[in-house]
Each structure stands twice: as structure tokens, then as C-alpha cells.
Motif scaffolding. Sequence first.
Motif, short mmCIF file in Angstrom:
data_model
loop_
_atom_site.label_atom_id
_atom_site.label_comp_id
_atom_site.label_asym_id
_atom_site.label_seq_id
_atom_site.Cartn_x
_atom_site.Cartn_y
_atom_site.Cartn_z
N ALA A 104 -24.46 -4.06 11.39
CA ALA A 104 -23.15 -4.13 11.76
C ALA A 104 -23.06 -5.36 9.86
O ALA A 104 -21.58 -5.00 9.72
N ALA A 105 -23.74 -5.27 9.16
CA ALA A 105 -24.19 -6.10 7.88
C ALA A 105 -22.94 -5.06 6.79
O ALA A 105 -23.67 -3.30 7.21
N ASP A 106 -21.84 -4.88 6.15
CA ASP A 106 -21.69 -3.69 4.86
C ASP A 106 -21.76 -3.87 3.88
O ASP A 106 -21.93 -3.46 2.83
N GLY A 107 -23.54 -4.70 3.31
CA GLY A 107 -24.14 -4.77 2.42
C GLY A 107 -24.59 -3.31 1.76
O GLY A 107 -25.05 -2.72 2.91
N TYR A 108 -25.29 -3.97 0.98
CA TYR A 108 -27.00 -2.99 0.53
C TYR A 108 -28.12 -2.53 1.27
O TYR A 108 -28.24 -3.89 1.59
N ARG A 109 -28.40 -1.56 1.29
CA ARG A 109 -29.62 -2.22 1.92
C ARG A 109 -30.56 -0.68 1.68
O ARG A 109 -29.75 0.63 1.01
N LEU A 110 -31.28 -0.36 1.76
CA LEU A 110 -32.35 0.62 1.91
C LEU A 110 -32.24 1.55 3.15
O LEU A 110 -31.69 1.31 4.05
N PRO A 111 -32.10 2.70 2.40
CA PRO A 111 -31.90 4.30 3.38
C PRO A 111 -33.25 4.12 4.52
O PRO A 111 -34.42 3.65 3.80
N THR A 112 -32.61 4.68 5.92
CA THR A 112 -33.81 4.82 6.52
C THR A 112 -34.68 6.43 6.63
O THR A 112 -33.80 6.84 5.52
N GLU A 113 -35.94 6.19 6.70
CA GLU A 113 -36.42 7.83 6.02
C GLU A 113 -35.48 9.17 6.67
O GLU A 113 -35.30 9.71 5.81
N ALA A 114 -34.70 8.80 7.66
CA ALA A 114 -34.03 9.68 8.53
C ALA A 114 -32.87 9.87 7.51
O ALA A 114 -32.84 11.35 7.11
N GLU A 115 -31.98 9.12 7.35
CA GLU A 115 -31.05 8.86 6.43
C GLU A 115 -31.53 9.00 4.75
O GLU A 115 -31.01 10.69 4.54
N TRP A 116 -32.98 8.90 4.70
CA TRP A 116 -33.12 9.60 2.90
C TRP A 116 -33.27 11.35 3.67
O TRP A 116 -33.09 11.65 2.05
N GLU A 117 -33.97 12.11 3.95
CA GLU A 117 -34.51 13.12 4.54
C GLU A 117 -32.64 14.02 5.45
O GLU A 117 -32.61 14.93 4.05
N TYR A 118 -31.90 13.01 5.49
CA TYR A 118 -30.37 14.53 6.28
C TYR A 118 -30.21 13.83 4.22
O TYR A 118 -29.04 14.92 4.17
N ALA A 119 -30.25 13.37 4.26
CA ALA A 119 -29.37 13.26 2.26
C ALA A 119 -30.17 14.03 1.58
O ALA A 119 -28.86 15.35 0.59
#
Length: 224
Positions: A104-119
Motif C-alpha cells: 500500500a506504500a507510495d514509496g520507491y521500490r524494486l520492480p517485480t520480475e513480472a513488472e520488469w519483463e512487461y516494461a
Amino acid sequence: MSDGPYTEMVRIPAGQVTLSDRRTQRSWEVGLGAYEIAACPVTQRCYAEVTGRRPSVATGDSLPVESVSWWDAAEFCNALSARDGLTPAYRLRAADEHAGWDTAADGYRLPTEAEWEYACRAGTAGPRYGPLDDIAWYRGNSGERLHEVGGKLPNVWGLHDMLGNVWNWCWDVYDAEVYGSYRVLRGGGWFDEQWSCRASVRRRSHPSLRIDDVGFRVARSVGR
């Protein structure tokens, strides 16, 4: 983030991506909501501004930061969030290898690997989003050295260096049953052959290791 023209966050639309693992010969679908991801890997100047440290083997303000562990990257995300008045995404205890993610946090984080590949794919279906020499620094064209971020063509969503230059740490544990706490790396690096610089390639490393071809980029959750 405020470190020159390549530090903007790019909004990625909701969608679905198919991940695959060559070792186990399995594939799986992941649905994703909209999120943001940095246009380039974190630079050495940005990392130094936030942490006061310059850990990289190769030095240069506009070079991607490298020789950073997964823990270093996660701690940077929390520090950057605090600096920018956002809620940190992670609860970290490196001593006992505990890392919790407040989704629920709005801060920065590392992408998940699914987010990384999709991007990385940006709507493409092949192994790369363009001709390799045009989009990536790898062993065939890097001169076996690191290069400044943003020097190669971006994908159609405006993301540079998704392939080549430095591997990107992702949030995910690679395979807990076989490799314990090892985390996922994506993207290939400046010393890798062309077969490693593909959207689907998965690599792993212990979260405490610091390697001179491994860096990271940040992401943020949106619309929660």
C-alpha cells in the motif's frame, strides 16, 4: 528523483505478461496493474546524493551504480522515499534476511520480475525490443566496460538500458526451495554475450553479493 534528464518515472499501463524459466521448463502468466518504473538505472550521482556512498568499481556520475547488493538497492529505495516525502515500501532486517513489502506504500521500490519483463517488452513479443547493437551495451560492443545511462535507443515506452549495461535487481526470490534467499536479476550486462541480453532471461544472485555488472532501477506503485 532529480538527477538529470534520464531519471523520470514512466507510467506503465496495466496488462499481462508470460514469464518462463529455462531451467525448469515452466511458464506462468502474471496480471499487472499500472505502475511506474524509472527510465534508466540509478546513476552513481543519484546513489551518492541519497546515500553518501560511491561503491562502484568504474566511476562516473552518469554511469549506472554497480557493485550494490540487493539489500543496498532496497535500502536505497527506502532512503529515496524518505527524502521525497513518500512512505517507504520495505521493512528490512538484513541480520536475519527479513524483507517485507508494504504494497500500500507510495514509496520507491524494486520492480517485480513480472513488472520488469512487461516494461522491457513494451508490447513486443520477440527476445528484444530492437536490434541489439542499437539498444544495449553488451560484450560485442561495450569494449568490456560500463557506459553512461541513456546512450542507447529506448523501447517504445521510453525506457533505456533495459537490456545490457548492468543487470537489474528485482524484488522476487528466484526459487526458495532450491536457492534459498537468492534474488532475481534481469537484463544482461556489459560483459555478457548476446544470448544473455534478452527479455526472458533470468539470473540469480545472493542478496548480499556486490558485483561489478549489477545495478538496479526503481519502480513505484500507483492507483492504490
